[in-house]
Write an enzyme that holds these catalytic residues in place. Structure first.
Site, PDB file in Angstrom:
ATOM      1  CB  ALA A   1      -0.990  -0.060   1.172  1.00  0.00           C
ATOM      2  CB  SER A   2       1.174   4.308   0.945  1.00  0.00           C
ATOM      3  OG  SER A   2      -0.220   4.532   1.298  1.00  0.00           O
ATOM      4  N   GLY A   3       3.399   3.678  -0.574  1.00  0.00           N
ATOM      5  CA  GLY A   3       4.779   3.326  -1.212  1.00  0.00           C
ATOM      6  C   GLY A   3       4.975   2.071  -1.829  1.00  0.00           C
TER       7      GLY A   3
END
Length: 598
Positions: free
Chosen positions: A374-376
């Site tokens: 998730a995200s990065g």
């Protein structure tokens, strides 16, 4: 002078003793790695804890006390046992529970793949909750200890909200976010669910519950409706679980030979011993080479670390080195990025993103998501030619949150005075005493928006979509892998084995041909173990991450998910402590909500 020389001599002797001890431990470790003596007609006993790490720790201490089971070692054991003529059958013993779902589904896939060998595989449960039983249901038969119960009740998730407590101590959480579903800050800013937060939590829980029902139904040859009704009548005593058709029989471990297809097995092989059997000795991992790069843990600038007190860290310098090496290796036909990361530094994520973009121009690159990408973690997966995720992988979380805690009221209650001097219009922006001023808030929001826009645009480019369409499904929202596939954020559902199959296809390698896996991080040499006996490339700190990202550098981050099992208070406190560290310096973050699974 003499005293100084004496101290120096003592310190030198201590250093030499440490090196000798480390070398001795390393030699003992390498000397003990010979394969076990396995006779024909053996049964492999394989304990499975879903809370497995993706990769082995790197320190000599962990090497000396023996290899710790990893997701890869469990899957490899099943893969080897399927073709090993000496292994007649397998007994899995699911334990632990309370993990996220990506790794659990990876192991379940490996069990189903093993069954294609025609050899029996049975599950033995000393205790069975949802995750243990989910794994067991994939086996030919399920046995439950007579005194145990089958603790099937469904799935529930819980989240803590601390705003009321913060108000009592005079602490003000001055936190902002971009994305309607960017709820990471809600732990501190709210007293309960917001409508968007509740909608997302219900959606995730409902989808994971549906996956649980389908998995059990497939394994026990029941419809989802039948399984739902059975779970609604749980938990079960052992005899009731047999009557309901959820388990095949009750037995103690010593009775398995008589009650199952294990009769006649001449030898029991434990997982620790069997892990020493090399895959190459069984004809596996021979053929064209595919590189598998493990990107595990927080993403930060610098070198990777695998044993740090903060857990595994994926360093951008290390990943760049790996990618350039495999890119230049003519023997490597394709690359698989195995990602199990909550994200981290936006700068480091973007550096890795760029290197993957360069690599994909030369060789096929496939991304395989574990528990969390998730995200990065999603950012570094985007450039891959294809993204593969488990149905229960947590991904997405494309959004930004930033802020700080204004503790002036708390200090006043404690009788503590805080004063400072500031040179520069915005020098006091991150003051720990007061909230942001309107001007400061506008500047922070401007940087947050730029970070979010860049993230959305790159997602749109990688997914052949438009920023407007991606923005509609971004907004900081977390998706399961199955939901992400339906939304076009993920290409296929499956595990590392499926990602390797895709890599073979793109590299024009025959589907039925074995391949050699060139794994990164590679096993550390004796010299490396002696030179750096206690871990990876270095210790990671939030300060280093902040420096890497800049004064207000964005972080793409999904917090660790606390699990309410065994010691809920300790795990909850640990998770909250991590989140407080993330918010302490006013850095823009992209964080998932803090979820407690029970």
């Amino acid at each position: 002078m003499a005293l100084r020389k004496g101290v120096g001599l003592i310190l030198g002797l201590i250093f030499v003793a440490v090196l000798i001890s480390a070398a001795g431990m390393a030699l003992i470790f390498f000397a003990a790695r010979g394969g076990p003596d396995i006779r024909d007609n053996a049964t492999l006993f394989l304990p499975i804890d879903p809370n497995l790490s993706e990769i082995e720790p790197g320190g000599v201490v962990s090497q000396f006390i023996g290899e710790q089971p990893t997701l890869r070692s469990v899957v490899d054991s099943l893969r080897k046992a399927a073709v090993d003529r000496r292994i007649k059958s397998v007994v899995i013993v699911p334990r632990g529970g309370g993990a996220l779902w990506g790794k659990v589904q990876e192991i379940r896939d490996a069990i189903l793949e093993f069954r294609k060998s025609g050899k029996p595989i049975i599950a033995y449960l000393e205790y069975g909750a949802e995750q243990e039983y989910y794994l067991a249901s994939a086996c030919d038969k399920v046995y439950l200890m007579p005194a145990a119960g089958l603790d099937l009740r469904g799935l529930a998730t819980y989240e803590l909200f601390l705003r009321g407590a913060l108000d009592k101590i005079g602490a003000y959480p001055d936190l902002m976010h971009i994305g309607d579903y960017k709820t990471a800050a809600n732990t501190f800013t709210e007293k309960g669910f917001t409508p968007a937060h509740r909608e997302m939590a219900e959606s995730l829980n409902r989808d994971l519950y549906s996956q649980l029902l389908r998995g059990i139904g497939d394994g026990r040859r029941k419809s989802e409706e039948e399984v739902r009704a059975l779970l609604d009548h749980g938990p079960y005593l052992a005899r009731d679980a047999v009557a309901a058709g959820l388990v095949d029989d009750v037995a103690y471990e010593d009775e398995l030979d008589d009650k199952s297809d294990l009769g006649g097995a001449k030898q029991r092989i434990d997982a620790d011993d069997y892990s020493k059997v090399a895959t190459t000795s069984l004809g596996l991992d021979r053929g064209p080479k595919i590189a598998v790069l493990y990107l595990v843990g927080v993403i930060a600038s610098g070198e990777s670390s695998f044993d740090s007190p903060n857990g595994a860290v994926t360093g951008s310098d290390t990943v760049i080195e790996w990618l350039r090496k495999v890119r230049a290796d003519n023997a490597v036909r394709a690359i698989v990025l195995r990602i199990d990361s909550p994200g981290g530094s936006a700068v480091a994520s973007d550096v890795i993103w760029r290197e993957v973009m360069l690599t994909r121009q030369i060789k096929p690159v496939i991304a395989s998501m574990g528990d969390v990408a998730a995200s990065g973690g999603y950012y570094v997966a985007m450039p891959a030619h294809a993204i593969v995720a488990q149905p229960g992988t947590l991904t997405g979380s494309i959004g930004v949150v930033v802020g700080k805690f204004a503790l002036g009221g708390t200090m006043e209650k404690l009788g503590v005075g805080v004063e400072g001097v500031e040179s520069g219009k915005y020098a006091g922006m991150l003051s720990p005493v007061r909230p942001f001023s309107p001007e400061e808030r506008a500047r922070v929001m401007e940087q947050m928006q730029a970070t979010y826009d860049t993230f959305v645009e790159k997602v749109a480019e990688s997914r052949a979509s438009t920023p407007e369409k991606i923005d509609a499904i971004a907004q900081g929202r977390v998706w399961t892998g199955r939901q992400a596939r339906d939304l076009g954020l993920v290409d296929e559902l499956g595990g590392l084995r499926d990602a390797i199959a895709l890599a073979k296809a793109r590299a024009k390698i025959d589907a039925g041909r074995h391949v050699e896996l060139d794994v990164y991080p590679p096993r550390r040499s004796l010299y490396e173990l002696v030179a750096n006996p206690f871990g990876g490339a270095g210790m990671f700190s939030r300060a280093e991450l902040a420096r890497a990202a800049g004064p207000l550098g964005a972080l793409f981050f999904h917090p660790r998910v606390a699990v309410l099992r065994e010691d809920p208070r300790a795990k909850a406190i640990e998770s909250l402590a991590i989140r407080l560290q993330l918010f302490r310096s006013g850095e823009p973050l992209t964080l998932m909500p803090n979820v407690f699974v029970h």
